[in-house]
Scaffold this motif. Structure first.
Motif, short mmCIF file in Angstrom:
data_model
loop_
_atom_site.label_atom_id
_atom_site.label_comp_id
_atom_site.label_asym_id
_atom_site.label_seq_id
_atom_site.Cartn_x
_atom_site.Cartn_y
_atom_site.Cartn_z
N THR A 190 0.84 -1.20 0.00
CA THR A 190 0.00 0.00 0.00
C THR A 190 0.87 1.25 0.00
O THR A 190 2.09 1.18 0.23
CB THR A 190 -0.93 0.02 1.22
OG1 THR A 190 -0.14 -0.07 2.41
CG2 THR A 190 -1.88 -1.16 1.17
N GLU A 191 0.25 2.40 -0.20
CA GLU A 191 0.99 3.65 -0.23
C GLU A 191 1.21 4.16 1.19
O GLU A 191 0.28 4.18 2.00
CB GLU A 191 0.22 4.71 -1.02
CG GLU A 191 0.22 4.48 -2.52
CD GLU A 191 1.61 4.58 -3.12
OE1 GLU A 191 2.38 5.48 -2.70
OE2 GLU A 191 1.93 3.76 -3.99
N PRO A 192 2.43 4.59 1.52
CA PRO A 192 2.65 5.20 2.83
C PRO A 192 1.83 6.49 2.97
O PRO A 192 1.54 7.17 1.99
CB PRO A 192 4.16 5.51 2.83
CG PRO A 192 4.74 4.67 1.75
CD PRO A 192 3.66 4.51 0.72
N THR A 193 1.47 6.79 4.20
CA THR A 193 0.71 8.01 4.47
C THR A 193 1.61 9.15 4.94
O THR A 193 1.15 10.29 5.07
CB THR A 193 -0.34 7.75 5.56
OG1 THR A 193 0.34 7.42 6.79
CG2 THR A 193 -1.26 6.61 5.16
N GLY A 194 2.88 8.83 5.22
CA GLY A 194 3.77 9.83 5.79
C GLY A 194 3.71 9.87 7.30
O GLY A 194 4.49 10.57 7.94
N ARG A 195 2.78 9.12 7.89
CA ARG A 195 2.65 9.04 9.35
C ARG A 195 2.97 7.62 9.80
O ARG A 195 2.88 6.66 9.01
CB ARG A 195 1.22 9.39 9.78
CG ARG A 195 0.76 10.79 9.39
CD ARG A 195 -0.67 11.01 9.87
NE ARG A 195 -0.76 10.95 11.34
CZ ARG A 195 -1.91 10.78 11.99
NH1 ARG A 195 -3.04 10.61 11.32
NH2 ARG A 195 -1.91 10.76 13.30
N PRO A 196 3.33 7.43 11.07
CA PRO A 196 3.55 6.07 11.56
C PRO A 196 2.29 5.22 11.43
O PRO A 196 1.18 5.70 11.68
CB PRO A 196 3.92 6.29 13.04
CG PRO A 196 4.42 7.69 13.12
CD PRO A 196 3.63 8.45 12.09
N GLN A 197 2.47 3.98 11.01
CA GLN A 197 1.38 3.01 10.97
C GLN A 197 1.78 1.89 11.92
O GLN A 197 2.61 1.05 11.60
CB GLN A 197 1.16 2.50 9.55
CG GLN A 197 0.72 3.61 8.59
CD GLN A 197 0.35 3.07 7.21
OE1 GLN A 197 -0.19 2.00 7.07
NE2 GLN A 197 0.66 3.86 6.19
N ALA A 198 1.18 1.90 13.12
CA ALA A 198 1.67 1.06 14.21
C ALA A 198 0.92 -0.25 14.36
O ALA A 198 1.53 -1.32 14.49
CB ALA A 198 1.59 1.84 15.53
N GLU A 199 -0.42 -0.20 14.36
CA GLU A 199 -1.23 -1.37 14.64
C GLU A 199 -2.40 -1.47 13.68
O GLU A 199 -3.20 -0.54 13.57
CB GLU A 199 -1.80 -1.32 16.07
CG GLU A 199 -0.75 -1.39 17.17
CD GLU A 199 -1.38 -1.43 18.56
OE1 GLU A 199 -0.64 -1.70 19.52
OE2 GLU A 199 -2.61 -1.21 18.68
N LEU A 200 -2.51 -2.58 13.00
CA LEU A 200 -3.70 -2.91 12.23
C LEU A 200 -4.62 -3.72 13.14
O LEU A 200 -4.24 -4.79 13.62
CB LEU A 200 -3.31 -3.73 11.00
CG LEU A 200 -4.46 -4.36 10.19
CD1 LEU A 200 -5.34 -3.29 9.57
CD2 LEU A 200 -3.92 -5.31 9.13
#
Length: 384
Positions: A24-34
């Motif tokens: 997927t495309e990064p959002t520029g923010r941390p992606q910690a927990e799905l």
């Protein structure tokens, strides 16, 4: 039922790990927990309807008789994928009795559920298990206090003799309680600064994980308290179980985590979130113990069953080869996650990486096939 899910952007998460894993495309923010499940904090949805609402409407069809009888009209587990770039908080989870008492007390004191200073969000305990996808590092459980004294000696700080003396001479649980409390006390600030400086300057391999914490969380009291805990390295496929009262902190890596459907966390350091040291001291188990590793059973080729000592959850990893199919019996609620490749459920639903589906208890047995890796969350052993 195909699920739409939420990714929590906590500051310890990675900006790139989940996008790279799921394409997927990064959002520029941390992606910690799905998050995948029916926790009210971030419930998954089915065609726009929260999963917890679907369960409330028809618990018999969604959860089944056995799960409802054992756990009530709620999904008993929460499934997550963690992507950790910097240390999580040093924390423990309560027992069911402690959670119930704490929840009632905070309600009586009028603390709203969404108040950031609130400690108890529900009345449940929160046992959890993490299964490593990549090399995964964490801290877990108190080391034997005499061994910790030996480790502290390697910092060559004379002012630590009071702590090392207590660790070597007192009854183990008393020693750990005393030193842990002193390490978190504001009066120990100057000594903590010495330890932090010594850790950052050390080239000692055994101290290296704690030096990494010092660099990531400068000035935090949890840096010194972390030295009392075992350092754990998990290889992909290995799993770690954490019961009530066990102090722990995850440091880095990607893992699939499953837990009781709760958000009760008591923190004492390595975090910008609410810290409640007095309550944590009441809940933590000061018994020295090694990490509780869960070794998967291989009941069927391509299936790896992780069965921790928690009735709310179990986890199955499927290594899908494109040939043999696996069968999910009916009768209990399950969530299936495609981690990589392609996962097919029956003939009508295909999951791509990062996508998941809810299989209600009323569904007929479902064939799992495809090529790649999938995880299945389900309730654990039933004791009715």
């Amino acid at each position: 039922m195909r699920l739409a899910t939420t990714i929590r952007p906590y500051d310890w998460g990675s900006v790139t790990a989940l996008p790279e894993l799921f394409g997927t495309e990064p959002t520029g923010r941390p992606q910690a927990e799905l998050w995948m499940g029916a926790h009210p904090g971030a419930p998954s949805t089915v065609a726009g309807i929260p999963l917890n609402d679907l369960i409330t409407r028809d618990p018999a069809a969604t959860l089944g008789e056995r799960s409802t009888a054992r756990f009530g009209p709620a999904l008993p587990y929460l499934l997550k994928v963690l992507a950790i770039e910097r240390p999580l908080s040093l924390q423990v989870h309560p027992t069911t009795e402690q959670a119930g008492a704490g929840f009632a007390d905070e309600n009586a004191r009028g603390i709203p559920l969404d108040d950031p200073t609130r400690t108890y969000k529900d009345t449940s305990h929160k046992p959890e298990m993490v299964c490593a996808i990549t090399p995964f590092r964490g801290l877990c459980g108190f080391r034997d206090p005499a061994a910790t004294a030996d480790l502290l000696d390697r910092l060559r700080l004379p002012d630590l003799r009071s702590w090392t003396g207590t660790l070597r001479s007192a009854e183990p649980r008393t020693a750990l309680r005393t030193v842990f409390a002193q390490m978190l006390d504001d009066a120990s600030g100057p000594l903590r600064d010495q330890v932090e400086h010594a850790l950052i300057g050390t080239g000692d391999d055994e101290l290296a994980p704690y030096a990494g914490i010092a660099r990531a969380c400068p000035g935090d009291p949890g840096i010194v308290a972390a030295l009392l805990l075992h350092h754990v390295d998990l290889f992909p496929g290995q799993a770690l179980y954490l019961g009530a009262g066990v102090p722990h902190a995850y440091l880095d890596g990607i893992g699939v985590e499953i837990m009781a459907n709760s958000d009760n966390v008591l923190r004492c350091g390595l975090t910008t979130k609410h810290v409640d040291v007095p309550e944590l001291m009441r809940v933590v188990d000061f018994t020295p113990a090694g990490p509780h590793l869960i070794h998967p059973g291989h009941d069927t080729a391509g299936e790896h069953h992780y069965r921790p000592p928690a009735p709310e959850f179990a986890l199955i990893r499927y290594d899908l080869t494109g040939e043999a199919a696996h069968t999910l019996p009916g009768g209990v609620p399950r969530i299936v996650l495609c981690l990589d490749g392609e996962t097919r459920l029956g003939e009508g639903l295909t999951l791509r990486p990062g996508r998941s589906a809810f299989v209600p208890a009323a569904a007929a047995p479902v064939r799992v096939s495809g090529k790649g890796t999938a995880y299945c969350a389900e309730p654990g052993a039933f004791t009715l």
